[in-house]
Scaffold this motif. Sequence first.
Motif, PDB file in Angstrom:
ATOM      1  N   GLY A   1       0.854  -1.359  -0.092  1.00 51.15           N
ATOM      2  CA  GLY A   1      -0.021  -0.078   0.030  1.00 51.15           C
ATOM      3  C   GLY A   1       0.813   1.270   0.038  1.00 51.15           C
ATOM      4  O   GLY A   1       0.250   2.391   0.433  1.00 51.15           O
ATOM      5  N   GLY A   2       2.145   1.129  -0.353  1.00 47.83           N
ATOM      6  CA  GLY A   2       2.996   2.358  -0.514  1.00 47.83           C
ATOM      7  C   GLY A   2       3.378   2.922   0.860  1.00 47.83           C
ATOM      8  O   GLY A   2       3.305   2.187   1.861  1.00 47.83           O
ATOM      9  N   GLY A   3       3.548   4.329   0.846  1.00 49.09           N
ATOM     10  CA  GLY A   3       4.104   4.799   2.045  1.00 49.09           C
ATOM     11  C   GLY A   3       3.146   4.735   3.392  1.00 49.09           C
ATOM     12  O   GLY A   3       3.651   4.644   4.334  1.00 49.09           O
ATOM     13  N   ALA A   4       1.820   4.774   3.062  1.00 46.67           N
ATOM     14  CA  ALA A   4       0.873   4.819   4.102  1.00 46.67           C
ATOM     15  C   ALA A   4       0.703   3.355   4.850  1.00 46.67           C
ATOM     16  O   ALA A   4       0.844   3.458   6.030  1.00 46.67           O
ATOM     17  N   ALA A   5       0.958   2.300   3.986  1.00 45.01           N
ATOM     18  CA  ALA A   5       1.059   1.043   4.511  1.00 45.01           C
ATOM     19  C   ALA A   5       2.405   0.780   5.145  1.00 45.01           C
ATOM     20  O   ALA A   5       2.330   0.112   6.409  1.00 45.01           O
ATOM     21  N   ALA A   6       3.291   1.304   4.828  1.00 45.44           N
ATOM     22  CA  ALA A   6       4.565   1.002   5.488  1.00 45.44           C
ATOM     23  C   ALA A   6       4.708   1.744   6.732  1.00 45.44           C
ATOM     24  O   ALA A   6       5.074   1.423   7.832  1.00 45.44           O
ATOM     25  N   MET A   7       3.922   3.155   6.836  1.00 44.93           N
ATOM     26  CA  MET A   7       3.833   3.743   8.222  1.00 44.93           C
ATOM     27  C   MET A   7       3.135   2.920   9.176  1.00 44.93           C
ATOM     28  O   MET A   7       3.588   2.845  10.556  1.00 44.93           O
ATOM     29  N   LYS A   8       1.974   2.487   8.845  1.00 44.08           N
ATOM     30  CA  LYS A   8       1.049   1.549   9.543  1.00 44.08           C
ATOM     31  C   LYS A   8       1.818   0.399  10.295  1.00 44.08           C
ATOM     32  O   LYS A   8       1.573   0.116  11.346  1.00 44.08           O
ATOM     33  N   ALA A   9       2.727  -0.171   9.353  1.00 44.71           N
ATOM     34  CA  ALA A   9       3.417  -1.311   9.918  1.00 44.71           C
ATOM     35  C   ALA A   9       4.206  -1.062  10.888  1.00 44.71           C
ATOM     36  O   ALA A   9       4.434  -1.747  11.900  1.00 44.71           O
ATOM     37  N   VAL A  10       4.751   0.151  11.094  1.00 49.96           N
ATOM     38  CA  VAL A  10       5.696   0.658  11.991  1.00 49.96           C
ATOM     39  C   VAL A  10       4.849   0.882  13.417  1.00 49.96           C
ATOM     40  O   VAL A  10       5.135   0.495  14.336  1.00 49.96           O
ATOM     41  N   ILE A  11       3.888   1.441  12.974  1.00 49.72           N
ATOM     42  CA  ILE A  11       3.050   2.076  14.102  1.00 49.72           C
ATOM     43  C   ILE A  11       2.326   0.765  14.851  1.00 49.72           C
ATOM     44  O   ILE A  11       2.378   0.884  15.892  1.00 49.72           O
TER      45      ILE A  11
END
Length: 322
Positions: free
Chosen positions: A188-198
């Motif tokens: 899902g791009g940057g948004a999904a990558a950020m969610k994975a960290v959170i």
Amino acid sequence: MKKLLARAAMAILGLTGAAYADGHGSFPDRPIMMMVSYGAGGATDFQARIVTMTAGNEDALGMPIAILNKPGAGGRVGWNWFATQADADGYTLAAYNIPHFIAQSIKGGVEYSADSFEPIANWGADPAVLIVGADSAFNTLQDVVDFAKANPGKLTTSGAGLFVGHHIAALQMEKAGDMKIAFIPTKGGGAAAMKAVIAGEVMAGINNLSDAFRAAEAGNVRILAVADLERNEFLPDVPTMKEAGLDVDNASVNFRGIMVPKGTPEAIIEKLAATVPLMFENSRVTGKMKSGGSPMHIMNRDEVKAMWDAREESLKELLSGL
């Protein structure tokens, strides 16, 4: 009478052609679409909606620009479509991301290269940053490096895709730190990558400064280092990777702007190239970009061409042997 009508028609066509040729004809006379190769909510989508918000103004294009998201494979899905199927008539634009599409074309397996597109103007330069969850045990870049060196391949790190800016930064980190990172590209791009960290699904992430800035403001992540040559005005207290001990330069900085397919009429390119940078400079646009933690770097068409060429040369060297 028929001859007279024919001459009149030819005269009208001649006037229309002349007006069209000098870039001041009726273009655009209907709404424009701009394709974004990443999902809604990520940095490219977020910024694209801001920088095009004044397109319908009379002192801009006089027609609105609608965003069409075509995410997938780190941008490949959208750019493949744009290079092979988009109409080259000025009514179908695309957001570009550098180094992404150039690095992908160098590695192969795609249907585009820098020669597939014509740049119009650049609106931003968004550095990659190393982030961790708000409750992570990592407090500095050195903490991350120490773990990665002691546990080869076990530092799980999310990013928006393969051979995007995030991945370029990860490759540079590995080389500079003589270590191995488990880079995990998200769908899902940057948004999904950020969610994975959170969500704690990965131990760290490499993301865009603009996305990370908003997430850090909300208390969801911590930003440990910036992959750029200088500290960023949005994060004055966060060191560059070079300051923190890793020899990483600005090769991963994500330049964003607008392009059209190769073959678009020169008059339309000239009209867009003259107008789009002025849209980016609009005070409403710059204000919203600043409040969203999105660094701007406006460049005209000639400046973008030079940037594309320079990035292609540096990326060929960086990616050789991979």
